[in-house]
Motif scaffolding. Structure first.
Motif, mmCIF file in Angstrom:
data_model
loop_
_atom_site.group_PDB
_atom_site.id
_atom_site.type_symbol
_atom_site.label_atom_id
_atom_site.label_comp_id
_atom_site.label_asym_id
_atom_site.label_seq_id
_atom_site.Cartn_x
_atom_site.Cartn_y
_atom_site.Cartn_z
ATOM 1 N N ARG A 91 3.231 -29.484 -41.970
ATOM 2 C CA ARG A 91 2.779 -28.018 -41.419
ATOM 3 C C ARG A 91 3.500 -27.302 -40.638
ATOM 4 O O ARG A 91 3.607 -26.207 -40.422
ATOM 5 C CB ARG A 91 1.220 -28.105 -40.912
ATOM 6 C CG ARG A 91 1.281 -29.030 -39.822
ATOM 7 C CD ARG A 91 -0.256 -29.307 -39.450
ATOM 8 N NE ARG A 91 -0.481 -30.044 -38.146
ATOM 9 C CZ ARG A 91 -0.816 -29.768 -37.109
ATOM 10 N NH1 ARG A 91 -0.782 -28.359 -36.919
ATOM 11 N NH2 ARG A 91 -0.836 -30.521 -36.028
ATOM 12 N N TYR A 92 4.456 -28.095 -39.770
ATOM 13 C CA TYR A 92 5.186 -27.412 -38.872
ATOM 14 C C TYR A 92 6.416 -26.739 -39.618
ATOM 15 O O TYR A 92 7.170 -26.125 -38.888
ATOM 16 C CB TYR A 92 6.006 -28.423 -37.935
ATOM 17 C CG TYR A 92 4.878 -29.219 -36.992
ATOM 18 C CD1 TYR A 92 4.100 -28.334 -36.084
ATOM 19 C CD2 TYR A 92 4.079 -30.370 -37.231
ATOM 20 C CE1 TYR A 92 3.110 -28.773 -35.275
ATOM 21 C CE2 TYR A 92 3.262 -31.011 -36.329
ATOM 22 C CZ TYR A 92 2.666 -30.193 -35.412
ATOM 23 O OH TYR A 92 1.419 -30.869 -34.760
ATOM 24 N N TYR A 95 6.885 -21.779 -41.151
ATOM 25 C CA TYR A 95 7.546 -20.718 -40.869
ATOM 26 C C TYR A 95 9.003 -20.628 -41.742
ATOM 27 O O TYR A 95 9.563 -19.695 -42.256
ATOM 28 C CB TYR A 95 7.912 -20.562 -39.573
ATOM 29 C CG TYR A 95 6.695 -20.157 -38.573
ATOM 30 C CD1 TYR A 95 5.901 -18.967 -39.084
ATOM 31 C CD2 TYR A 95 6.349 -20.689 -37.651
ATOM 32 C CE1 TYR A 95 4.619 -18.888 -38.315
ATOM 33 C CE2 TYR A 95 5.115 -20.686 -36.852
ATOM 34 C CZ TYR A 95 4.282 -19.493 -37.367
ATOM 35 O OH TYR A 95 3.163 -19.564 -36.657
ATOM 36 N N THR A 139 7.960 -24.138 -33.741
ATOM 37 C CA THR A 139 6.667 -24.913 -33.832
ATOM 38 C C THR A 139 6.305 -25.874 -32.639
ATOM 39 O O THR A 139 5.038 -26.005 -32.699
ATOM 40 C CB THR A 139 6.808 -25.392 -35.188
ATOM 41 O OG1 THR A 139 7.650 -26.475 -35.430
ATOM 42 C CG2 THR A 139 6.889 -24.346 -36.250
ATOM 43 N N SER A 141 7.526 -28.888 -32.788
ATOM 44 C CA SER A 141 7.442 -30.351 -33.384
ATOM 45 C C SER A 141 8.928 -31.049 -33.254
ATOM 46 O O SER A 141 9.732 -30.081 -33.923
ATOM 47 C CB SER A 141 6.642 -30.325 -34.667
ATOM 48 O OG SER A 141 7.156 -31.656 -35.514
#
Length: 312
Positions: A91-92, A95, A139, A141
């Protein structure tokens, strides 16, 4: 009928004749061998797929420049999806993936359609390269950050930038070759794909010594030599659809076939790393779109810049 229309017609008639002969041979082999044979079945599946691909490319050629660009845009998008679907994104990477699919991919082909060489030649290698790292970093991460970022960057370079160099051939203003650039695309695709086919055929008929069993068990020295040399000769004989002489066409074809072979090994290494045989199953007998374009990904950028440097 113009010279371009005549040459294009002759080229596609020749391809059609080859496919008809191949289809007849495949049918005869299937009837001769009564029991199921995986090699013959695979050969016939590949031939049927080639019929479909040639018809699609022929329609795009008939419709003109924008249709050809759109065709490779669609192929590039599918190839990008095939590549990134096998990378461990999370999910990171949201973008970065949004940028890859909805910004970088369409903009690259829009720049090609605009013949904006100054931008489509550096947009992904420079701006895309930097922006993807920034989008991944914001993000917060850090888990596998370098690997995750590099995989998306690699996917964009291979499946978008490299493939876009095929329709980018339409933007080159070559002296005494006006309105014939579609034939350059035909030359590139024919030589590279024919090399793959002939390497497969020579390998099946005479292959004994494997080149790289760990990367591609089906590639043999005999198949490599037979496919490279015969495809280079055919490429030399196709000089009449290019701005090259017979010798130049032969040397360029040799360059393309060698790059295509080495590019195929690189893509095989990625697939082995991911534990898969094919990138997808969209094209019967060929795997995914990226399986059919993997050699093109390594030949198109070099071919584009060689032609631009020496002939423009």
């Amino acid at each position: 009928m113009s010279n371009y229309q005549r040459d294009t017609l002759l080229l596609f008639v020749g391809i059609g004749v080859l496919l008809v002969v191949a289809s007849i041979i495949g049918l005869l082999l299937k009837r001769r061998v009564k029991s199921p044979n995986s090699v013959i079945d695979n050969l016939n599946t590949r031939i049927n797929a080639w019929w479909i691909m040639v018809v699609i490319i022929g329609i795009a050629f008939l419709l003109g420049k924008l249709a050809v660009i759109f065709l490779f845009f669609v192929a590039s998008g599918i190839a990008l999806r095939e590549f990134l679907s096998l990378t461990p994104v999370n999910r990171y990477d949201f973008y970065a993936l949004i940028f890859a699919y909805f910004i970088a991919l369409p903009l690259q082909f829009i720049f090609v359609a605009m013949s904006w060489y100054g931008l489509f030649s550096i947009f992904i290698p420079v701006y895309g390269f930097l922006l993807l790292a920034i989008l991944a970093a914001i993000t917060g991460s850090t888990n596998n950050f370098l690997a995750r970022t590099a995989e998306v960057q690699w996917g964009l370079m291979i499946t978008v930038y490299s493939i876009s160099c095929v329709p980018a051939l339409l933007t080159l203003p070559i002296d005494h070759y006006q309105d014939r650039n579609l034939l350059l695309i035909a030359f590139l695709v024919l030589v590279v794909e024919l090399s793959d086919v002939l390497q497969y055929v020579f390998g099946k008929l005479f292959g004994k010594h494997k080149i790289s069993p760990n990367l591609s068990p089906s590639k043999t020295v005999e198949g490599f030599l037979g496919g490279i040399l015969s495809a280079s000769f055919v490429g030399a004989c196709l000089f009449w659809i290019t701005p090259f002489s017979f010798l130049q066409a032969g040397l360029i074809s040799l360059m393309l076939t060698l790059l295509g072979f080495l590019g195929g090994l690189v893509m095989s290494a990625i697939k082995r790393d991911r534990g898969i045989k094919d990138w997808g199953n969209l094209i019967g007998g060929h795997g995914g779109v990226l399986d059919r374009l993997d050699s093109i990904c390594f030949t198109a950028p070099v071919f584009f810049h060689v032609v631009r440097f020496f002939w423009v």
